[in-house]
Design a protein around this motif. Structure first.
Motif, PDB file in Angstrom:
ATOM      1  N   UNK A 242       0.823  -1.219   0.000  1.00  0.00           N
ATOM      2  CA  UNK A 242       0.000   0.000   0.000  1.00  0.00           C
ATOM      3  C   UNK A 242       0.854   1.266   0.000  1.00  0.00           C
ATOM      4  N   UNK A 243       1.976   1.237   0.717  1.00  0.00           N
ATOM      5  CA  UNK A 243       2.844   2.414   0.754  1.00  0.00           C
ATOM      6  C   UNK A 243       3.392   2.796  -0.606  1.00  0.00           C
ATOM      7  N   UNK A 244       3.530   1.815  -1.495  1.00  0.00           N
ATOM      8  CA  UNK A 244       4.014   2.107  -2.850  1.00  0.00           C
ATOM      9  C   UNK A 244       3.038   2.988  -3.614  1.00  0.00           C
ATOM     10  N   UNK A 245       1.772   2.974  -3.194  1.00  0.00           N
ATOM     11  CA  UNK A 245       0.732   3.761  -3.873  1.00  0.00           C
ATOM     12  C   UNK A 245       0.301   4.978  -3.041  1.00  0.00           C
ATOM     13  N   UNK A 246       1.007   5.210  -1.943  1.00  0.00           N
ATOM     14  CA  UNK A 246       0.732   6.397  -1.135  1.00  0.00           C
ATOM     15  C   UNK A 246      -0.244   6.191   0.001  1.00  0.00           C
ATOM     16  N   UNK A 247      -0.629   4.937   0.290  1.00  0.00           N
ATOM     17  CA  UNK A 247      -1.617   4.678   1.344  1.00  0.00           C
ATOM     18  C   UNK A 247      -0.940   4.204   2.633  1.00  0.00           C
ATOM     19  N   UNK A 262      -8.033  -0.545  13.390  1.00  0.00           N
ATOM     20  CA  UNK A 262      -8.839  -0.593  12.181  1.00  0.00           C
ATOM     21  C   UNK A 262      -7.969  -1.027  10.999  1.00  0.00           C
ATOM     22  N   UNK A 263      -7.745  -2.314  10.850  1.00  0.00           N
ATOM     23  CA  UNK A 263      -6.905  -2.764   9.731  1.00  0.00           C
ATOM     24  C   UNK A 263      -7.520  -2.503   8.367  1.00  0.00           C
ATOM     25  N   UNK A 264      -8.780  -2.169   8.335  1.00  0.00           N
ATOM     26  CA  UNK A 264      -9.486  -1.918   7.070  1.00  0.00           C
ATOM     27  C   UNK A 264      -9.401  -0.457   6.617  1.00  0.00           C
ATOM     28  N   UNK A 265      -8.969   0.454   7.475  1.00  0.00           N
ATOM     29  CA  UNK A 265      -9.027   1.892   7.192  1.00  0.00           C
ATOM     30  C   UNK A 265      -7.659   2.380   6.718  1.00  0.00           C
ATOM     31  N   UNK A 266      -7.622   2.874   5.471  1.00  0.00           N
ATOM     32  CA  UNK A 266      -6.370   3.325   4.852  1.00  0.00           C
ATOM     33  C   UNK A 266      -6.536   4.747   4.320  1.00  0.00           C
ATOM     34  N   UNK A 267      -5.479   5.522   4.473  1.00  0.00           N
ATOM     35  CA  UNK A 267      -5.508   6.949   4.115  1.00  0.00           C
ATOM     36  C   UNK A 267      -4.464   7.231   3.038  1.00  0.00           C
ATOM     37  N   UNK A 268      -4.862   8.026   2.042  1.00  0.00           N
ATOM     38  CA  UNK A 268      -3.921   8.381   0.969  1.00  0.00           C
ATOM     39  C   UNK A 268      -3.085   9.569   1.433  1.00  0.00           C
ATOM     40  N   UNK A 269      -1.825   9.302   1.712  1.00  0.00           N
ATOM     41  CA  UNK A 269      -0.903  10.347   2.150  1.00  0.00           C
ATOM     42  C   UNK A 269       0.034  10.783   1.040  1.00  0.00           C
ATOM     43  N   UNK A 270      -0.088  10.205  -0.128  1.00  0.00           N
ATOM     44  CA  UNK A 270       0.745  10.567  -1.251  1.00  0.00           C
ATOM     45  C   UNK A 270       2.211  10.265  -0.990  1.00  0.00           C
ATOM     46  N   UNK A 271       3.061  11.228  -1.302  1.00  0.00           N
ATOM     47  CA  UNK A 271       4.496  11.025  -1.148  1.00  0.00           C
ATOM     48  C   UNK A 271       4.923  10.928   0.315  1.00  0.00           C
TER      49      UNK A 271
END
Length: 274
Positions: A242-247, A262-271
């Motif tokens: 997921x980190x490769x895509x910014x999450x 919450x293993x299901x909750x992911x946030x887009x942090x970009x770079x």
């Protein structure tokens, strides 16, 4: 020529404090009158609090779908946003920015909530995007709205997982302040206190879902938003890639906010993804 990030009307949601402007083709008719209006409309004004259709916008003008439309809270801002659209050129979603927090702060004050809540939890107020991109559909075939960058990253990540034999499903994406306020209003009407509600629901304005950059992610056969998701191959894939895509996963075990794991909750942090 349109800006390189201009997208067609059918692919974005225009946001105002009380009313959303939806592509008509993405909405289901609830009455015969709705069906006739939606078949001719390109945009529908939809009340955020309860999802009620307020008006249909077509080339001939605005058709009210509710009585006393001119008295609807937020209608002027919604119509102004509609008037500013160039329906022939698409929409430069990157230029839209965020909505002001004034309306939310007024409504939090009515609930007796102020900055002390954020100080206590470590959570920050989250502004809503003024426009959101269609990122596909969630598990329940509902339109999935995210910021443009988040939408592109989510779809790239989902395609990459598919190549590895992993199916990622969106359970939910963007949620408005009004959605969360509605939860509080309904529970207050049933006799619960604000303090009781806060034990299971974040205060309106403090959820990452308001940003349009957060996703609840699932996989087929797995119930939504359950800790058991961490036992799935999908979660293992996300942990590695997921980190490769910014999450990033926002709420690991023992997180500083005191929010449940919450293993299901992911946030887009970009770079800034680690």
């Amino acid at each position: 020529m349109p800006h390189s990030h201009a997208i067609p009307l059918k692919s974005f949601l225009l946001n105002t404090a009380r009313i959303e402007l939806w592509p008509a083709k993405l909405l289901s008719a609830r009455t015969n009158a709705d069906a006739r209006a939606l078949s001719r409309a390109h945009t529908v004004l939809r009340r955020k609090r309860d999802g009620r259709y307020l008006a249909a916008v077509m080339s001939q003008g605005v058709l009210p779908l509710q009585p006393r439309l001119v008295h609807e809270p937020g209608i002027e801002a919604a119509l102004d946003a509609m008037d500013a659209l160039d329906t022939t050129r698409g929409f430069d979603i990157d230029a839209a920015g965020e909505l002001p927090l004034d309306s939310l702060l007024e409504r939090l004050d009515v609930l007796g909530l102020d900055e002390a809540y954020g100080d206590r939890t470590g959570l920050s107020l989250v502004a809503e995007p003024a426009a959101l991109a269609l990122a596909g559909f969630d598990r329940y075939r509902r339109p999935l709205w995210l910021t443009l960058a988040s939408a592109r990253a989510w779809n790239a990540m989902r395609r990459s997982a598919t190549k590895d034999g992993i199916t990622l499903e969106a359970i939910s994406g963007y949620r408005s302040h009004d959605y969360q306020l509605g939860i509080f209003e309904r529970k207050l009407a049933r006799g619960q206190t604000v303090d009781q509600i806060l034990t299971v629901n974040a205060a309106p304005g403090y959820s990452e879902h308001h940003s349009g950059q957060a996703l609840d992610i699932g996989t087929p056969g797995e119930p939504p938003a359950e800790e058991s998701f961490e036992q799935t191959p999908a979660f293992a894939w996300l942990t590695r890639h997921a980190g490769d895509f910014g999450f990033v996963m926002s709420y690991p075990r023992d997180n500083a906010f005191g929010i449940i794991y919450e293993p299901w909750h992911w946030y887009y942090a970009g770079n800034n993804a680690s």
